[in-house]
Design a protein around this motif. Structure first.
Motif, mmCIF file in Angstrom:
data_model
loop_
_atom_site.group_PDB
_atom_site.id
_atom_site.type_symbol
_atom_site.label_atom_id
_atom_site.label_comp_id
_atom_site.label_asym_id
_atom_site.label_seq_id
_atom_site.Cartn_x
_atom_site.Cartn_y
_atom_site.Cartn_z
ATOM 1 N N GLY A 63 0.826 -1.201 0.000
ATOM 2 C CA GLY A 63 0.000 0.000 0.000
ATOM 3 C C GLY A 63 0.865 1.258 0.000
ATOM 4 O O GLY A 63 2.098 1.174 0.007
ATOM 5 N N PRO A 64 0.237 2.423 0.004
ATOM 6 C CA PRO A 64 0.996 3.678 0.063
ATOM 7 C C PRO A 64 1.547 3.920 1.470
ATOM 8 O O PRO A 64 1.131 3.261 2.419
ATOM 9 C CB PRO A 64 -0.064 4.731 -0.290
ATOM 10 C CG PRO A 64 -1.374 4.116 0.126
ATOM 11 C CD PRO A 64 -1.220 2.629 -0.064
ATOM 12 N N ASP A 65 2.507 4.847 1.592
ATOM 13 C CA ASP A 65 3.013 5.315 2.886
ATOM 14 C C ASP A 65 3.684 4.217 3.699
ATOM 15 O O ASP A 65 3.376 4.011 4.875
ATOM 16 C CB ASP A 65 1.876 5.965 3.708
ATOM 17 C CG ASP A 65 1.189 7.087 2.937
ATOM 18 O OD1 ASP A 65 1.897 7.844 2.251
ATOM 19 O OD2 ASP A 65 -0.046 7.181 2.998
ATOM 20 N N GLN A 66 4.603 3.489 3.067
ATOM 21 C CA GLN A 66 5.370 2.490 3.807
ATOM 22 C C GLN A 66 6.278 3.183 4.829
ATOM 23 O O GLN A 66 6.846 4.228 4.568
ATOM 24 C CB GLN A 66 6.230 1.667 2.847
ATOM 25 C CG GLN A 66 5.401 0.800 1.891
ATOM 26 C CD GLN A 66 6.266 0.034 0.901
ATOM 27 O OE1 GLN A 66 7.094 -0.764 1.291
ATOM 28 N NE2 GLN A 66 6.072 0.311 -0.374
ATOM 29 N N SER A 67 6.408 2.569 5.997
ATOM 30 C CA SER A 67 7.217 3.152 7.070
ATOM 31 C C SER A 67 7.667 2.042 8.016
ATOM 32 O O SER A 67 7.258 0.891 7.862
ATOM 33 C CB SER A 67 6.383 4.161 7.862
ATOM 34 O OG SER A 67 5.339 3.461 8.540
ATOM 35 N N GLU A 68 8.465 2.397 8.992
ATOM 36 C CA GLU A 68 8.921 1.390 9.950
ATOM 37 C C GLU A 68 7.735 0.782 10.702
ATOM 38 O O GLU A 68 7.710 -0.409 10.984
ATOM 39 C CB GLU A 68 9.930 2.005 10.933
ATOM 40 C CG GLU A 68 10.489 0.948 11.880
ATOM 41 C CD GLU A 68 11.718 1.422 12.646
ATOM 42 O OE1 GLU A 68 12.238 2.516 12.336
ATOM 43 O OE2 GLU A 68 12.160 0.687 13.550
ATOM 44 N N GLU A 69 6.752 1.609 10.994
ATOM 45 C CA GLU A 69 5.566 1.114 11.713
ATOM 46 C C GLU A 69 4.660 0.315 10.785
ATOM 47 O O GLU A 69 3.867 -0.516 11.229
ATOM 48 C CB GLU A 69 4.750 2.294 12.277
ATOM 49 C CG GLU A 69 5.465 3.106 13.348
ATOM 50 C CD GLU A 69 6.656 3.887 12.801
ATOM 51 O OE1 GLU A 69 6.554 4.434 11.678
ATOM 52 O OE2 GLU A 69 7.725 3.909 13.465
ATOM 53 N N ASN A 70 4.770 0.585 9.512
ATOM 54 C CA ASN A 70 3.823 0.038 8.544
ATOM 55 C C ASN A 70 4.600 -0.414 7.298
ATOM 56 O O ASN A 70 4.488 0.190 6.233
ATOM 57 C CB ASN A 70 2.835 1.155 8.180
ATOM 58 C CG ASN A 70 1.436 0.622 7.984
ATOM 59 O OD1 ASN A 70 1.240 -0.595 7.952
ATOM 60 N ND2 ASN A 70 0.489 1.503 7.831
ATOM 61 N N PRO A 71 5.393 -1.493 7.443
ATOM 62 C CA PRO A 71 6.319 -1.844 6.362
ATOM 63 C C PRO A 71 5.636 -2.130 5.032
ATOM 64 O O PRO A 71 6.244 -1.930 3.972
ATOM 65 C CB PRO A 71 7.020 -3.099 6.878
ATOM 66 C CG PRO A 71 6.529 -3.370 8.248
ATOM 67 C CD PRO A 71 5.536 -2.331 8.642
ATOM 68 N N LEU A 72 4.409 -2.592 5.059
ATOM 69 C CA LEU A 72 3.725 -2.909 3.803
ATOM 70 C C LEU A 72 2.804 -1.791 3.342
ATOM 71 O O LEU A 72 2.021 -1.967 2.402
ATOM 72 C CB LEU A 72 2.942 -4.214 3.950
ATOM 73 C CG LEU A 72 3.832 -5.455 4.132
ATOM 74 C CD1 LEU A 72 3.016 -6.637 4.578
ATOM 75 C CD2 LEU A 72 4.563 -5.764 2.835
ATOM 76 N N GLY A 73 2.905 -0.641 4.005
ATOM 77 C CA GLY A 73 2.065 0.489 3.605
ATOM 78 C C GLY A 73 0.632 0.321 4.100
ATOM 79 O O GLY A 73 0.244 -0.747 4.591
ATOM 80 N N THR A 74 -0.156 1.364 3.919
ATOM 81 C CA THR A 74 -1.539 1.346 4.390
ATOM 82 C C THR A 74 -2.331 0.231 3.699
ATOM 83 O O THR A 74 -2.412 0.200 2.476
ATOM 84 C CB THR A 74 -2.210 2.706 4.098
ATOM 85 O OG1 THR A 74 -1.366 3.731 4.625
ATOM 86 C CG2 THR A 74 -3.575 2.792 4.738
ATOM 87 N N GLY A 75 -2.873 -0.655 4.492
ATOM 88 C CA GLY A 75 -3.689 -1.734 3.948
ATOM 89 C C GLY A 75 -2.890 -2.933 3.456
ATOM 90 O O GLY A 75 -3.463 -3.971 3.134
ATOM 91 N N GLY A 76 -1.558 -2.799 3.421
ATOM 92 C CA GLY A 76 -0.737 -3.843 2.810
ATOM 93 C C GLY A 76 -0.768 -5.192 3.533
ATOM 94 O O GLY A 76 -0.616 -6.238 2.902
ATOM 95 N N MET A 77 -0.983 -5.164 4.847
ATOM 96 C CA MET A 77 -1.024 -6.426 5.595
ATOM 97 C C MET A 77 -2.147 -7.348 5.116
ATOM 98 O O MET A 77 -2.037 -8.570 5.192
ATOM 99 C CB MET A 77 -1.201 -6.162 7.096
ATOM 100 C CG MET A 77 0.022 -5.619 7.781
ATOM 101 S SD MET A 77 1.356 -6.841 7.897
ATOM 102 C CE MET A 77 0.974 -7.532 9.525
ATOM 103 N N GLN A 78 -3.232 -6.726 4.638
ATOM 104 C CA GLN A 78 -4.361 -7.530 4.126
ATOM 105 C C GLN A 78 -3.954 -8.494 3.021
ATOM 106 O O GLN A 78 -4.598 -9.521 2.817
ATOM 107 C CB GLN A 78 -5.426 -6.614 3.529
ATOM 108 C CG GLN A 78 -6.174 -5.736 4.480
ATOM 109 C CD GLN A 78 -7.124 -4.847 3.686
ATOM 110 O OE1 GLN A 78 -8.180 -5.280 3.234
ATOM 111 N NE2 GLN A 78 -6.723 -3.603 3.464
#
Lengths: 213, 213
Positions: free
Chosen positions: B18-33
């Protein structure tokens, strides 16, 4: 309740037609490759009054997609190559006198035109007041049966964005088109909640069906 | 001959993060789904030293993807959230002391760094001279075994455009991400000749494998 069912073939990179669609090349450059799984089938040959053809894992999918369909919705570019106001009534679709629908077909367009009755039960209705009106007219025409959302990408993406589609059956072709008409373009994340119903491994194609919740 | 094998999970609309990958959110917004099909599996739990978990139609696919792999190639964003020159040696990957690779991993980056040896057989090598060099180093390291091309989209798309990938195994998740890192972006039509090898209908995902010819 009548359902709106999308079934369409997409390249692995997400296109349902190539670039530069025209009368000579209705599916755009490279677009015919998308349907190579379909052409050898008995079901395809029958549509064109020909004998023979294969029965394989796609055959059941094609049959399932046609079952219980009472009306079709399509975009104007799927109906023909004419752009802008209709110059006359001479364009009567890509499919000859007896199109393979055999039920009412609602064509979304900005340009009014009288209904066009073909042989074999197909009548093309031209709808100028938007996707919700086309759906409501198709539902009336289909009575209790379902409606096939046939394409192209622009009309399909509008119905998806408006959350009006109940079922999605995508045939994924082993093709990279690189450009053209992209399915699912412009949708927001999680516009659609999808539940995979089944996938079918067929010669040269995979059919994946989703319920939209 | 050592093969370069891509296996990756993609949303139905073509994104691998997803967009906005970060250390807290390595797969980006929604990417974990994207990976919800993977988390319940015994194979996933084992990777994290946990008992239990499901065995289903995906299990064989996961096993097949790991078979005969002797090295991995990934992009720098898949290795970590650090951008620009390495401020120090403190970032050691997302995976703890014992990453689930157990073989040499080649990380493509513009910024040199010494190799990083972890426990369990994984060593991260940082490659600054491009995709062909990484592939050649990975082949040497893998000896006769194959190389896993793991992601992200940018590195994968470069290898695809250069026609260096031998096999593609895509897991298609029933998710619409709408934006993020798009697989197959920027490819020209027919860059890749694909032949579908098999499709697997598994709970919440479809795995389609192609030979690139």
């Amino acid at each position: 309740m009548s359902k709106l069912r999308l079934s369409i073939t997409m390249s692995l990179d997400g296109y349902v037609a190539g670039p530069d669609q025209s009368e000579e090349n209705p599916l755009g450059t490279g677009g015919m490759q998308l349907h190579e799984w379909f052409f050898p089938l008995k079901a395809f040959r029958e549509m064109h009054g020909e004998d023979g053809g294969e029965v394989n894992a796609s055959s059941g999918v094609v049959e399932e997609r046609r079952e219980n369909i009472g009306a079709t919705i399509m975009g104007r570019n799927m109906f023909g190559p004419v752009r802008g106001p209709w110059p006359d009534e001479s364009w009567r679709g890509w499919w000859g006198d007896d199109p393979p629908y055999h039920h009412p077909v609602f064509v979304l367009t900005h340009h009014a035109r009288d209904p066009l009755e073909m042989t074999g039960g197909t009548t093309f209705h031209f709808v100028t007041d938007g996707i919700e009106s086309a759906l409501s007219q198709a539902k009336d025409a289909a009575q209790e049966r379902d409606i096939w959302l046939a394409g192209g990408a622009s009309v399909v993406n509008q119905y998806l964005a408006a959350r009006l589609v109940d079922e999605i059956d995508i045939s994924i072709a082993p093709v990279i088109l690189g450009s053209g008409a992209r399915l699912f373009a412009g949708l927001q994340r999680d516009t659609l909640k999808l539940r995979q119903i089944r996938a079918v491994d067929a010669p040269g194609v995979t059919h994946i069906k989703f319920q939209v919740g």
